[in-house]
Design an enzyme around this catalytic site. Structure first.
Site, PDB file in Angstrom:
ATOM      1  N   ASP A  96      46.595  49.520  31.142  1.00 50.47           N
ATOM      2  CA  ASP A  96      47.551  48.171  31.681  1.00 50.47           C
ATOM      3  C   ASP A  96      48.105  47.700  30.075  1.00 50.47           C
ATOM      4  OD1 ASP A  96      46.827  48.721  33.985  1.00 50.47           O
ATOM      5  OD2 ASP A  96      45.415  46.882  34.289  1.00 50.47           O
ATOM      6  N   ASP A 151      50.511  49.121  46.579  1.00 51.09           N
ATOM      7  CA  ASP A 151      49.094  48.488  46.461  1.00 51.09           C
ATOM      8  C   ASP A 151      48.864  47.700  47.816  1.00 51.09           C
ATOM      9  OD1 ASP A 151      49.021  48.265  43.705  1.00 51.09           O
ATOM     10  OD2 ASP A 151      50.673  46.883  43.608  1.00 51.09           O
TER      11      ASP A 151
END
Lengths: 258, 197
Positions: A11, A130
């Site tokens: 990330d 997601d």
């Protein structure tokens, strides 16, 4: 025979690698190029760089770090976050990324998937999905939009399996299914979600969210027909070394690239 | 002979990785879309990311299709670049360069489409110099939805649903369906073999 892939996800926020629990409370874990090089040397099959700030802040991915990574790596990598148009994708691919992954912008404008596939070919186009699901919500899995920043996350109104079929039809080349509730919790991958997704598409499918132990990787490969498993914190913390994980998986009869 | 390597740069795809992969094995590769530069190179790589119709259009628009057909020095098509060497691709129903006989077809839907990930090779002509020190235990990174038939030009096949041509050669024309620049140590060996041709 095609090997099952292990994919560390880095990330990225403001040019450094960070990690939070359930997408919150990010802390810096290291330099992008240094970590990328370490994972490649350790046997990672591919890397995903997820620009967690570009998408919610509606910024473009900074291609300078993409170029730096491309110069260092001799394994493939994918850039996710902040890709909202063919021009955004072109900049990232020209900088050296092998694939781009789109999530919220595809929910807002599904034809983005068609446009990217027509311009770059399906093999470049990953769709990230997601899902915020309880184990017992069978059949009522909703796709979450804008999950990169929890205060902006919202129910997209889309049903997971309908969305999987739609992006497959529109030309996606791979699906990364991230179970938000499992992310960072290290209790294993979301098998029910992955099984249902697998049944809905023949696209390559990447499991994301929940890895905490070597057994979790073996379990998801043995029980779910996933092509790859993605993880972040267990790799960044050095708790699981990819080389050792691969030897463990190979000993359990799972095909991996040594 | 000094290597003057040239990477055909037409269509805004990913050339940086290929340049760096060459640099790592000591080859200084230049990018160009100038047909005259192609004629002057000792080794030419035709990369390709994207869709076949678009990539052929970009080559034709710059007169690169003719320059590549006239080339007699070693040529290596990579991934889509290999597919463009053939007579025809089903991706966008487009004619290719025709340097290799045969057609590029869509891979079977099962077990997965596209073919994405690391796979091994089944050598058909293991003694070819392009496959020096490369065998059945080496892994290469593939990412493609279309592939050329496993035929007489195949040096090594790979299998995904069906066998297809993974490394090909006919005369000075070569191709790899996988990405050597993304295939770690095995990919480095293949690129070094190409520049030794």
């Amino acid at each position: 025979m095609l090997a099952r892939r292990l994919i560390p996800c880095l990330d990225v926020a403001d040019g450094v690698v960070v990690k939070g629990v359930r997408f919150r409370d990010h802390r810096v874990v290291g330099d992008i190029v240094e970590l990328a090089r370490r994972y490649a040397a350790d046997g990672a099959d591919e890397l995903v760089f997820y620009d967690i700030t570009a998408s919610p802040e509606r910024r473009r991915v900074d291609v300078a770090w993409v170029e730096r990574v491309a110069r260092e790596l001799d394994i493939p990598f994918c850039v996710a976050g902040g890709i909202r148009s063919v021009a955004d994708a072109e900049a990232v691919l020209a900088a050296g990324a092998d694939k781009v992954s789109v999530n919220s912008p595809a929910l807002a404008r599904p034809a983005l998937v068609d446009d990217l596939a027509a311009r770059f070919g399906s093999q470049c186009v990953v769709v990230g999905i997601d899902v915020d699901a309880q184990a017992d919500d069978h059949g009522a899995w909703r796709v979450v939009a804008d999950s990169g920043k929890p205060e902006q996350a919202s129910d997209s109104g889309r049903d997971l399996l309908a969305w999987v079929r739609e992006v497959d039809h529109r030309g996606a080349g791979e699906i990364v299914l991230n179970a938000i509730r499992n992310d960072g919790v290290r209790a294993g991958y979301a098998h029910a979600l992955l099984d249902a997704t697998r049944a809905a598409t023949d696209l390559p499918l990447v499991a994301s969210g929940g890895a905490g132990a070597v057994e979790h990787f073996a379990n998801v490969f043995e029980h779910c027909a996933v092509d790859a498993a993605l993880a972040a914190s267990v790799f960044h913390a050095g708790e699981i070394r990819i080389g050792e994980l691969k030897r463990y998986l190979a000993a359990r009869g799972i095909v991996v690239r040594p | 002979m000094n290597v003057r390597a040239l990477i055909v740069a037409a269509g805004g795809a990913n050339y940086g990785s290929l340049c760096e992969a060459c640099r790592r094995i000591g080859v200084d590769a230049h990018l160009s879309d100038d047909p005259a530069r192609i004629a002057d190179a000792t080794h030419v790589i035709l990369p390709g990311v994207g869709a076949a119709a678009q990539a052929m259009g970009a080559l034709r628009a710059r007169g690169l299709d003719r320059a590549l057909r006239e080339l007699r020095r070693p040529l290596l098509g990579v991934c889509l670049g290999m597919q463009l060497l053939y007579e025809h691709s089903a991706e966008g129903d487009v004619d290719g360069l025709g340097l290799l006989r045969g057609r590029v077809r869509r891979l079977p839907a099962a077990p997965r489409w596209p073919h994405m990930g690391w796979n091994t090779l089944a050598p058909r002509m293991a003694d070819h110099p392009l496959l020096r020190d490369i065998g059945r235990d080496d892994w290469f990174y593939f990412v493609h939805g279309y592939a050329a038939d496993d035929d007489g030009a195949t040096l090594a096949a790979a299998e995904h649903g069906a066998p297809f041509a993974a490394v090909v050669a006919r005369g000075h024309v070569h191709g790899t369906q996988f990405h050597p620049e993304k295939s770690a140590a095995a990919g480095r060996r293949l690129l070094a073999n190409f520049f030794a041709l």
